[in-house]
Design a protein around this motif. Structure first.
Motif, PDB file in Angstrom:
ATOM      1  N   HIS A 205      -9.123  -2.876  -6.008  1.00  0.00           N
ATOM      2  CA  HIS A 205      -9.437  -2.395  -4.685  1.00  0.00           C
ATOM      3  C   HIS A 205      -9.698  -0.743  -4.967  1.00  0.00           C
ATOM      4  O   HIS A 205     -10.467  -0.163  -4.060  1.00  0.00           O
ATOM      5  CB  HIS A 205      -8.623  -2.484  -3.673  1.00  0.00           C
ATOM      6  N   TYR A 206      -8.988  -0.074  -5.841  1.00  0.00           N
ATOM      7  CA  TYR A 206      -9.085   1.247  -5.732  1.00  0.00           C
ATOM      8  C   TYR A 206     -10.336   1.673  -6.779  1.00  0.00           C
ATOM      9  O   TYR A 206     -10.647   2.929  -6.699  1.00  0.00           O
ATOM     10  CB  TYR A 206      -8.013   1.942  -6.427  1.00  0.00           C
ATOM     11  N   VAL A 257      -1.563   8.254  -8.919  1.00  0.00           N
ATOM     12  CA  VAL A 257      -2.274   7.056  -9.168  1.00  0.00           C
ATOM     13  C   VAL A 257      -1.653   6.073 -10.126  1.00  0.00           C
ATOM     14  O   VAL A 257      -1.778   4.919 -10.193  1.00  0.00           O
ATOM     15  CB  VAL A 257      -3.704   7.364  -9.596  1.00  0.00           C
ATOM     16  N   VAL A 260       0.685   3.631  -8.198  1.00  0.00           N
ATOM     17  CA  VAL A 260      -0.100   2.579  -7.622  1.00  0.00           C
ATOM     18  C   VAL A 260      -0.362   1.507  -8.589  1.00  0.00           C
ATOM     19  O   VAL A 260      -0.109   0.318  -8.346  1.00  0.00           O
ATOM     20  CB  VAL A 260      -1.345   3.166  -7.030  1.00  0.00           C
ATOM     21  N   GLU A 296      -7.079  -7.598   3.906  1.00  0.00           N
ATOM     22  CA  GLU A 296      -7.398  -6.528   2.982  1.00  0.00           C
ATOM     23  C   GLU A 296      -9.013  -6.424   2.775  1.00  0.00           C
ATOM     24  O   GLU A 296      -9.458  -5.480   2.873  1.00  0.00           O
ATOM     25  CB  GLU A 296      -7.003  -7.139   1.439  1.00  0.00           C
ATOM     26  N   GLU A 303     -14.094   0.371   5.805  1.00  0.00           N
ATOM     27  CA  GLU A 303     -14.400   1.445   5.266  1.00  0.00           C
ATOM     28  C   GLU A 303     -15.817   1.664   4.875  1.00  0.00           C
ATOM     29  O   GLU A 303     -16.208   2.606   4.926  1.00  0.00           O
ATOM     30  CB  GLU A 303     -13.596   1.544   3.861  1.00  0.00           C
TER      31      GLU A 303
END
Length: 311
Positions: A205-206, A257, A260, A296, A303
């Protein structure tokens, strides 16, 4: 419904070639990768670009984008050069005749997803499927998922008949998500008795808003397995390796980062250990629920709405 045949034009010479080839055996597979909706990592869009850049293509059909695009919703880009407008990024939606690395023909539907007239558009594609005796239609795109880039990418495979995806594990249970022209196309083709399937690559997702060639490569590898085509993926392999190297450099430069990514790795590996298999999809009873995945997915869509959809 207005006449579907009036929103596209077919090149008669190319159509004759496709028809002649189909007469010798089965018709060409149709691959579609339209952009404008959810395509995490640019999986579908980059896959279409790869096919048109690396393989020989000829324009078969052109849709009338002026009837299908809402310009106020998705404004095309123009270039203003000092004192004059010098260029216009005209939206296009086309079907190309493509030849794979071995010369085998297939069709590629790519370009801007229609904003309007979805039923008329899907009926138009169905006309092309039936006119050229297409045995299978395959769609590609990416969806955001809470997985790390350091682990193998997986896909959600879906189809009009369960036999078409029997070799793929189920990921979702029952979940409602916003529709797309591509998903409606698959549904309508199935209702009319035509085989259709698709592959949604699970993109970290990032990285969803970035171009992630690895996702396109995985999507096309699945197309190769489903169709027997040779899509000359070496160029994407090189691009994927370069991208991964750049991501690693960025991760190493940020403790936040890196934390995560590490947390996602632990989550991924915990699922793997609990099932005794080598993939996150080994046992759907150990996976996040459909509600969690849907939340999600909805967050990602929100977004995109805030940022404004892109062509």
């Amino acid at each position: 419904m207005l006449d579907p045949s009036e929103i596209y034009a077919v090149d008669p010479a190319v159509a004759a070639e496709v028809t002649a080839r189909a007469a010798l055996g089965s018709g060409p597979v149709l691959v579609h990768a339209m952009h404008g909706f959810v395509d995490a990592g640019g999986a579908g869009r980059r896959a279409a670009e790869h096919l048109t850049e690396e393989l020989t293509t000829t324009r078969l059909a052109t849709f009338d984008a002026d009837q299908l695009v809402d310009y106020r919703s998705r404004r095309p880009m123009m270039t203003f050069d000092a004192t004059t407008w010098s260029s216009y990024d005209e939206p296009v939606l086309v079907v190309d005749l493509v030849r794979d690395a071995e010369g085998a023909p297939f069709l590629l539907l790519h370009g801007a997803e229609p904003d309007v007239q979805w039923e008329r558009f899907t009926a138009a594609v169905r006309q092309l499927v039936e006119r050229f005796d297409v045995p299978l239609t395959v769609g590609l795109h990416g969806i955001p998922m809470g997985v790390p880039h350091t682990r193998p990418l997986s896909v959600t495979a879906h189809a009009t008949r369960p036999e078409l995806v029997a070799d793929h594990p189920a990921w979702f249970g029952s979940v409602q998500v916003p529709a797309s022209a591509a998903s409606l196309l698959e549904l309508r083709l199935g209702e009319s008795g035509h085989d259709a399937m698709g592959f949604a690559v699970h993109v970290p997702h990032y990285l969803a808003q970035s171009t992630y060639p690895q996702a396109s490569m995985i999507a096309l590898e699945n197309v190769e397995r489903a169709t027997g085509l040779d899509l000359r993926l070496r160029a994407l392999t090189d691009a994927a390796e370069e991208t991964i190297a750049e991501i690693e450099r960025q991760v190493e430069g940020s403790e936040e980062v890196a934390a995560v990514v590490h947390a996602l790795e632990e989550q991924y590996d915990a699922f793997t250990r609990s099932t005794g298999r080598t993939g996150l999809l080994a046992n759907t009873t150990q996976l996040p629920t459909a509600d969690e995945l849907g939340a999600e997915f909805e967050r990602f869509l929100a977004e995109r709405t805030d940022d404004g959809p892109g062509l």
